[in-house]
Design a protein around this motif. Structure first.
Motif, PDB file in Angstrom:
ATOM      1  N   GLN A  77       0.934  -1.143   0.134  1.00  0.00           N
ATOM      2  CA  GLN A  77      -0.107   0.122   0.009  1.00  0.00           C
ATOM      3  C   GLN A  77       0.799   1.404  -0.013  1.00  0.00           C
ATOM      4  OE1 GLN A  77      -3.230   0.236   2.653  1.00  0.00           O
ATOM      5  NE2 GLN A  77      -3.556  -2.029   2.670  1.00  0.00           N
ATOM      6  N   ALA A  78       2.239   1.300   0.394  1.00  0.00           N
ATOM      7  CA  ALA A  78       2.987   2.301   0.211  1.00  0.00           C
ATOM      8  C   ALA A  78       3.526   2.812  -1.009  1.00  0.00           C
ATOM      9  CB  ALA A  78       4.199   1.877   1.320  1.00  0.00           C
ATOM     10  N   ASP A  79       3.247   1.680  -1.972  1.00  0.00           N
ATOM     11  CA  ASP A  79       3.477   2.184  -3.564  1.00  0.00           C
ATOM     12  C   ASP A  79       2.826   3.346  -3.717  1.00  0.00           C
ATOM     13  OD1 ASP A  79       4.563   1.089  -6.329  1.00  0.00           O
ATOM     14  OD2 ASP A  79       2.596   1.859  -6.325  1.00  0.00           O
ATOM     15  N   GLU A  80       3.611   4.170  -4.386  1.00  0.00           N
ATOM     16  CA  GLU A  80       2.833   5.824  -4.788  1.00  0.00           C
ATOM     17  C   GLU A  80       1.653   5.592  -5.481  1.00  0.00           C
ATOM     18  OE1 GLU A  80       3.799   8.657  -3.584  1.00  0.00           O
ATOM     19  OE2 GLU A  80       5.461   7.661  -2.419  1.00  0.00           O
ATOM     20  N   GLN A  81       1.489   4.700  -6.563  1.00  0.00           N
ATOM     21  CA  GLN A  81       0.453   4.552  -7.338  1.00  0.00           C
ATOM     22  C   GLN A  81      -0.888   4.012  -6.244  1.00  0.00           C
ATOM     23  OE1 GLN A  81       1.043   2.652 -11.652  1.00  0.00           O
ATOM     24  NE2 GLN A  81       2.876   1.881 -10.025  1.00  0.00           N
ATOM     25  N   ILE A  82      -0.548   3.135  -5.534  1.00  0.00           N
ATOM     26  CA  ILE A  82      -1.649   2.830  -4.706  1.00  0.00           C
ATOM     27  C   ILE A  82      -2.192   3.822  -3.606  1.00  0.00           C
ATOM     28  CG2 ILE A  82      -2.327   1.027  -3.012  1.00  0.00           C
ATOM     29  CD1 ILE A  82      -0.748  -0.959  -4.442  1.00  0.00           C
ATOM     30  N   LYS A  83      -0.975   4.427  -3.215  1.00  0.00           N
ATOM     31  CA  LYS A  83      -1.259   5.515  -2.394  1.00  0.00           C
ATOM     32  C   LYS A  83      -2.128   6.742  -2.997  1.00  0.00           C
ATOM     33  CE  LYS A  83       2.234   7.397  -0.045  1.00  0.00           C
ATOM     34  NZ  LYS A  83       3.706   7.754   0.380  1.00  0.00           N
ATOM     35  N   THR A  84      -1.941   6.955  -4.273  1.00  0.00           N
ATOM     36  CA  THR A  84      -2.587   7.847  -4.996  1.00  0.00           C
ATOM     37  C   THR A  84      -4.250   7.316  -5.071  1.00  0.00           C
ATOM     38  OG1 THR A  84      -0.868   8.788  -6.398  1.00  0.00           O
ATOM     39  CG2 THR A  84      -3.021   8.854  -7.131  1.00  0.00           C
ATOM     40  N   LEU A  85      -4.491   6.163  -5.368  1.00  0.00           N
ATOM     41  CA  LEU A  85      -5.899   5.408  -5.585  1.00  0.00           C
ATOM     42  C   LEU A  85      -6.298   5.759  -4.255  1.00  0.00           C
ATOM     43  CD1 LEU A  85      -4.904   2.344  -7.900  1.00  0.00           C
ATOM     44  CD2 LEU A  85      -6.171   4.654  -8.642  1.00  0.00           C
TER      45      LEU A  85
END
Length: 227
Positions: free
Chosen positions: A94-102
């Motif tokens: 969840q710390a991935d930038e793409q997932i954080k954006t979502l």
């Protein structure tokens, strides 16, 4: 010579139903996510199954596939699919930038902060454009939210909520007048009001005598996730 055993083929849904914890179907489930994107279809059960399999073997987890699952889940709002999927995604992922954006976009939608949502979505166009129909699905959700809150929607509020202006907004309104029961009151430009169909939320007098709460079909989706 005897006949060779006949090869039996199963759909992805059948594979998930028969043995959802079989790691051998992981690749098929990933391919099925891509198929959902290209065909603009959706299977929450198959996607949840894939996320569970990722939990058992994190080395096989594909961020790109997880992102597509989450975008499709956002498109299913107001169903709680995004939260159900996120529950199965490990915190480091969840710390991935793409997932954080979502996750941020999900928060804006859940709290009906549509102006902030569209601004953030515009900044991340390359992330969201990989899933066709995203904008239209969110606009449909936005109209759903408006229908719960308004009997009459001012044109500027509608424009901001669905992120459409000018002639495109005129065509959008015309379509819903013809197909969704919208009615235009007298007025032009920013003073124009759109009357939305009556329902038990924007007209409390229509409310049925039934217990409030999460729809049963939403509750039944939670149990497999928690098992």
């Amino acid at each position: 010579m005897g006949r060779e055993p006949q090869q039996v083929s199963y759909t992805v849904e059948q594979l998930v139903s028969v043995n959802p914890y079989n790691p051998d179907i992981l690749t098929e489930l990933e391919n099925y996510v891509n198929e959902q994107v290209s065909s603009q279809t959706y299977s929450l059960d198959a996607n949840l199954c894939l996320l569970r399999l990722y939990q058992f073997d994190p080395t096989r987890l594909s961020i790109a596939i997880v992102v597509r699952i989450l975008i499709k889940a956002l498109m299913a709002m107001p169903a709680p699919d995004f939260s159900l999927c996120l529950f199965l995604i490990p915190e480091p992922v969840q710390a991935d930038e793409q997932i954080k954006t979502l996750i941020v976009l999900s928060h804006y939608l859940e709290t009906a902060r549509f102006r902030q949502f569209w601004d953030e979505a515009a900044k991340n166009h390359s992330l969201l454009e990989v899933v066709p129909g995203f904008e239209q699905a969110i606009q449909a959700y936005a109209i759903h939210v408006l229908s719960l809150s308004y009997q009459k929607v001012p044109r500027p509020v509608l424009a901001e909520t669905i992120n459409i202006e000018g002639l495109s907004l005129d065509k959008f309104i015309e379509y819903h007048v013809a197909n969704s029961g919208w009615v235009l009151e007298k007025g032009t430009g920013r003073s124009q009001l759109i009357v939305l169909p009556r329902n038990e939320f924007n007209h409390p007098g229509l409310k049925k005598n039934s217990s409030d709460g999460m729809p049963f079909e939403h509750i039944t989706r939670i149990f497999p996730v928690l098992s």
